[in-house]
Design a protein around this motif. Sequence first.
Motif, PDB file in Angstrom:
ATOM      1  N   TYR A 293       0.832  -1.209   0.000  1.00  9.31           N
ATOM      2  CA  TYR A 293       0.000   0.000   0.000  1.00  9.31           C
ATOM      3  C   TYR A 293       0.866   1.258   0.000  1.00  9.31           C
ATOM      4  O   TYR A 293       0.665   2.182  -0.810  1.00  9.31           O
ATOM      5  N   SER A 294       1.852   1.303   0.891  1.00 14.64           N
ATOM      6  CA  SER A 294       2.648   2.515   1.056  1.00 14.64           C
ATOM      7  C   SER A 294       3.505   2.803  -0.170  1.00 14.64           C
ATOM      8  O   SER A 294       3.770   3.973  -0.481  1.00 14.64           O
TER       9      SER A 294
ATOM     10  N   ALA B 162       2.550   7.725  -5.841  1.00 16.95           N
ATOM     11  CA  ALA B 162       1.474   8.619  -6.286  1.00 16.95           C
ATOM     12  C   ALA B 162       1.670  10.034  -5.758  1.00 16.95           C
ATOM     13  O   ALA B 162       1.468  11.019  -6.493  1.00 16.95           O
ATOM     14  N   LEU B 163       2.068  10.153  -4.487  1.00 15.50           N
ATOM     15  CA  LEU B 163       2.287  11.475  -3.900  1.00 15.50           C
ATOM     16  C   LEU B 163       3.429  12.216  -4.596  1.00 15.50           C
ATOM     17  O   LEU B 163       3.457  13.449  -4.634  1.00 15.50           O
TER      18      LEU B 163
ATOM     19  N   GLU C  62      -2.366   6.807  -9.338  1.00 12.39           N
ATOM     20  CA  GLU C  62      -2.752   5.989  -8.184  1.00 12.39           C
ATOM     21  C   GLU C  62      -3.993   5.153  -8.464  1.00 12.39           C
ATOM     22  O   GLU C  62      -4.047   3.961  -8.122  1.00 12.39           O
ATOM     23  N   LYS C  63      -4.995   5.752  -9.060  1.00 17.74           N
ATOM     24  CA  LYS C  63      -6.243   5.035  -9.327  1.00 17.74           C
ATOM     25  C   LYS C  63      -5.996   3.827 -10.214  1.00 17.74           C
ATOM     26  O   LYS C  63      -6.404   2.707  -9.891  1.00 17.74           O
TER      27      LYS C  63
ATOM     28  N   HIS D 101      -6.608   0.033   0.541  1.00 19.92           N
ATOM     29  CA  HIS D 101      -7.147   0.792  -0.591  1.00 19.92           C
ATOM     30  C   HIS D 101      -8.664   0.640  -0.721  1.00 19.92           C
ATOM     31  O   HIS D 101      -9.258   1.226  -1.626  1.00 19.92           O
ATOM     32  N   ALA D 102      -9.303  -0.159   0.124  1.00 17.17           N
ATOM     33  CA  ALA D 102     -10.677  -0.599  -0.138  1.00 17.17           C
ATOM     34  C   ALA D 102     -11.640   0.552  -0.393  1.00 17.17           C
ATOM     35  O   ALA D 102     -12.397   0.534  -1.378  1.00 17.17           O
ATOM     36  N   LYS D 103     -11.646   1.556   0.455  1.00 19.26           N
ATOM     37  CA  LYS D 103     -12.618   2.651   0.289  1.00 19.26           C
ATOM     38  C   LYS D 103     -12.361   3.416  -1.002  1.00 19.26           C
ATOM     39  O   LYS D 103     -13.305   3.691  -1.762  1.00 19.26           O
TER      40      LYS D 103
END
Length: 328
Positions: free
Chosen positions: A280-281, A287-288, A294-295, A317-319
Amino acid sequence: MFPLNRPRRLRSSPQMRRMVSETVLTANDLIYPLFAVPGDGIAQEVKSMPGVFQLSVDKIVAEAKEVYDLGIPAIILFGIPETKDADATGAWHDHGIVQKAATAVKEAVPELVVIADTCLCEYTNHGHCGYLEVGDLTGRVLNDPTLLLLKKTAVSQAKAGADIIAPSGMMDGFVKFIREALDEAGFQDTPILSYAAKYASAYYGPFRDAADSTPQFGDRRTYQMDPGNSREALKEVELDILEGADMVMVKPALSYMDIIWQIKEMTNLPVAAYNVSGEYSMIKAAALNGWIDEKRVTLETLTSFKRAGADLILTYHAKDAVRWLLEG
């Protein structure tokens, strides 16, 4: 043979591509991890996991409502206790932080599935997943005495309202002991989601910040698996199934899609993949910095887990993923 065969015909439009898509990611595939801490009104962001927070129970309930409204079917709870000790008391105490969070979520959002991570490393004062020999500084956990703690923890979590028990410590025989304990306590219908193939991975680093579970000494290689092994994973899964597991998990996911595929080929049980903190990180950091979309990268990664054979994906990333899927 070309020109008779032109595979591009079926890629000619978005509608055509959707019609022939072999793997489709949906909200139903996802499980959202949450970290519970004592107190009220607390939402402390984990520095190494942008967008992930340590939350007090009231904030956990608010998150649970949001998760449910998005159509995500389940959360998994991890706890950070107020105090730690050699007996991991916070893990199995009836008023432990995961127990409080599970009860509060089930009262507020009864239809949301609550999974309890059943492990001890967050609750021991040395950061390992069970009892150690007196004076041991290598992290070699005493297997059989630890099983007694896991039994107490699982029953306590089920009493608090957890719908699924998810033992993650990789102790030999832990599924058998937990299944027997749940049955004896009247929780015959509570499923076990076993972390059946959990590797000693460097991808867990940010999670240990989130769960405050970094070992004080040694490492976890005497109980978590060697990243070079695949046959051993199949053996672990087979043993857990024989002991009564209802679902099995592979952790991590990104570097272990071959393991996910092999396990899916050997069993008809649901297979879960844990898209862990380091995975995830890495996406968040890139992305940052503007290095990736990112999407697109997130949805491609999650879809790849499902294509490899995962029926369920635990992911931070779920939400965001569901919101992007709803956008089309």
